[in-house]
Design an enzyme around this catalytic site. Structure first.
Site, PDB file in Angstrom:
ATOM      1  N   LYS A   1      -1.931  17.760  30.940  1.00  0.00           N
ATOM      2  CA  LYS A   1      -1.568  18.292  29.617  1.00  0.00           C
ATOM      3  C   LYS A   1      -0.329  19.180  29.735  1.00  0.00           C
ATOM      4  CE  LYS A   1      -4.763  22.176  30.253  1.00  0.00           C
ATOM      5  NZ  LYS A   1      -6.121  22.685  29.933  1.00  0.00           N
TER       6      LYS A   1
ATOM      7  N   ARG B   1     -15.712  28.448  22.944  1.00  0.00           N
ATOM      8  CA  ARG B   1     -14.432  27.983  22.416  1.00  0.00           C
ATOM      9  C   ARG B   1     -14.723  26.649  21.750  1.00  0.00           C
ATOM     10  NH1 ARG B   1      -9.441  27.358  26.590  1.00  0.00           N
ATOM     11  NH2 ARG B   1     -10.344  25.289  26.766  1.00  0.00           N
TER      12      ARG B   1
ATOM     13  N   TYR C   1      20.970  44.250  28.748  1.00  0.00           N
ATOM     14  CA  TYR C   1      20.630  44.862  27.464  1.00  0.00           C
ATOM     15  C   TYR C   1      19.746  46.090  27.615  1.00  0.00           C
ATOM     16  CZ  TYR C   1      22.177  40.457  25.300  1.00  0.00           C
ATOM     17  OH  TYR C   1      22.888  39.368  24.891  1.00  0.00           O
TER      18      TYR C   1
ATOM     19  N   MET D   1      18.134  35.976  27.220  1.00  0.00           N
ATOM     20  CA  MET D   1      17.736  34.624  26.842  1.00  0.00           C
ATOM     21  C   MET D   1      18.160  33.591  27.889  1.00  0.00           C
ATOM     22  SD  MET D   1      18.569  32.429  23.386  1.00  0.00           S
ATOM     23  CE  MET D   1      17.805  33.586  22.272  1.00  0.00           C
TER      24      MET D   1
HETATM   25  C1  LIG Z   1      -6.818  22.647  31.206  1.00  0.00           C
HETATM   26  C2  LIG Z   1      -8.171  22.119  31.361  1.00  0.00           C
HETATM   27  C3  LIG Z   1      -8.682  21.754  32.611  1.00  0.00           C
HETATM   28  C4  LIG Z   1      -7.941  22.039  33.903  1.00  0.00           C
HETATM   29  O1  LIG Z   1      -8.111  23.396  34.220  1.00  0.00           O
HETATM   30  P1  LIG Z   1      -7.522  23.966  35.608  1.00  0.00           P
HETATM   31  O2  LIG Z   1      -8.090  25.324  35.703  1.00  0.00           O
HETATM   32  O3  LIG Z   1      -6.045  23.939  35.464  1.00  0.00           O
HETATM   33  O4  LIG Z   1      -8.010  23.020  36.643  1.00  0.00           O
HETATM   34  C5  LIG Z   1      -9.917  21.163  32.671  1.00  0.00           C
HETATM   35  N1  LIG Z   1     -10.631  20.931  31.543  1.00  0.00           N
HETATM   36  C6  LIG Z   1     -10.194  21.295  30.331  1.00  0.00           C
HETATM   37  C7  LIG Z   1     -11.025  21.050  29.140  1.00  0.00           C
HETATM   38  C8  LIG Z   1      -8.960  21.907  30.189  1.00  0.00           C
HETATM   39  O5  LIG Z   1      -8.531  22.267  28.971  1.00  0.00           O
END
Ligand SMILES: *Cc1c(COP(=O)(O)O)cnc(C)c1O
Length: 389
Positions: free
Chosen positions: A44, A142, A277, A325
């Protein structure tokens, strides 16, 4: 999605070098740690900033049977790029591309009744059963379906949809809250709750292909959580889920990304000279300053102003004053490296450079955020693309 680019011939302002041999080795290490389970490479958010398609390809070559993404768009892009095998995505909102996902043979996650209704409707239109994985909230608080009545209602509705041929329930799964704190009492509670929710669903007749709850920290430290599949993200990229658990080398993992930039200017300044800055750094005496041409637009955290470490000419330097930036400054203490000298922000550490974890500590965040936020303006340069064993 980042999928660059022939190997650059001209020097680059900045580059994130992605070592695909390290990534493949990490996949093999993780598979060996979870020998009874298949491995899902979580790619992801553009593979945590490393480039989704090249990383997914390398992970599949090294034996990842599954690819995982948050959004359906990310999953569809992997399939469009020709990635084979199982792909799963879990972050859906109403009106999402259910039909496209079904037609692309992507496993979709369902946490509640609205999603089951949308996916079954889309499957009817597509004329193909949807591959659906039911997500249980075993305590993360969640996403996922609450235990008890909600789970009973969702399981019953999914079984009805399976009976009418619109869905195939391919998975039952959940996610940990505190797996990166081994021994945290929530871990055992979540495992118990997960087993109960599995037993309930299986008792009603669900026959999942895969049951899974382990992320990277659970894959590394909690064999009883491996079930049929482990979902590893950060560990694939050679980063430890938390420094308290140990460093990557403690698990046989190697960092995949090296972020470097080409020094744009070196100049002499007198003592008492304000830098960047807000003048939060004042030179303590006559010195040299080096201009590093990356900034918060490239993902260098502004919170690392005055703290972020950089290797220049074999020495650690610290961000002097604010990260802007597009650039920041380091005090070179009188050294005069040429413009064009490489400044290494982070990498595996074996050339003496800082690591993503060092930047996380400097910015008060986690290494996940450091690599994931590296911006699209930084070209990803892939090395060791060919598999050589
Ligand atoms: C991002 C994610 C993972 C991977 O988590 P890591 O700690 O990076 O291994 C696994 N399952 C779900 C649902 C996630 O959102």
């Amino acid at each position: 999605m980042t999928e660059t680019a022939p190997a650059p011939t001209a020097p680059l302002r900045a580059r994130a070098e992605i070592d695909l041999a390290a990534l493949r080795a990490n996949v093999r290490t993780l598979r060996a740690l979870a020998p009874g389970a298949a491995l899902m490479a979580v790619v992801k958010s553009d593979a945590y900033g490393h480039g989704a398609v090249p990383c997914a390809r390398a992970a599949v070559e090294a034996g990842a049977a599954w690819l995982g993404t948050a959004t359906p768009e990310e999953a569809l892009a992997l399939r469009a790029a020709g990635l084979p095998g199982r792909i799963m995505c879990w972050l859906w909102t109403p009106g999402g591309p259910w039909r496209e996902a079904i037609e692309a043979d992507i496993d979709v996650s369902v946490s509640g009744m609205w999603a089951l209704a949308e996916v079954t409707a889309a499957a009817r239109v597509a004329g193909i059963p949807a591959r659906v994985q039911l997500k249980a909230d075993t305590g993360l608080g969640r996403g996922g379906c609450q235990p008890g009545e909600d789970w009973a209602e969702l399981v019953a509705a999914a079984l009805r949809a399976e009976a009418e041929g619109t869905v195939r329930i391919t998975g039952l799964w959940s996610h940990f809250a505190c797996a990166d704190e081994p021994g945290h009492p929530s871990i055992a509670l979540q495992l118990t709750r997960f087993r109960e929710m599995l037993a309930y669903a299986e008792g009603r007749g669900v026959r999942p292909e895969v049951r899974h709850i382990a992320n990277s920290p659970a894959t590394l430290t909690l064999p009883e959580a491996h079930f049929d599949l482990v979902r590893t993200g950060i560990a694939l990229y050679g980063i430890s889920p938390s420094p308290e658990m140990g460093g990557p080398a403690d698990f046989g993992l190697r960092p995949v990304m090296t972020l470097s930039a080409s020094i744009a200017l070196v100049k002499h300044v007198p003592g008492g000279h304000g830098v960047s800055y807000g003048h939060h750094y004042i030179t303590p005496g006559a010195t040299t300053l080096g201009l590093v041409p990356v900034g918060y637009a490239d993902g260098v955290p502004r919170h690392a102003s005055g703290t972020g470490p950089v290797l220049v000419g074999g020495k650690w330097r610290t961000v002097a004053g604010r990260v802007a930036m597009d650039q920041f400054v380091v005090d070179l203490g009188g050294d005069e490296p040429e413009a064009g000298t490489e400044a290494v922000l982070f990498g595996p550490g074996d050339r003496g450079e800082p690591t993503a974890e060092d930047w996380a500590q400097a910015a008060g965040t986690i290494a996940y955020e450091i690599v994931t936020r590296i911006g699209t303006r930084v070209p990803r340069v892939y090395v060791n693309e060919q598999q050589s064993g």
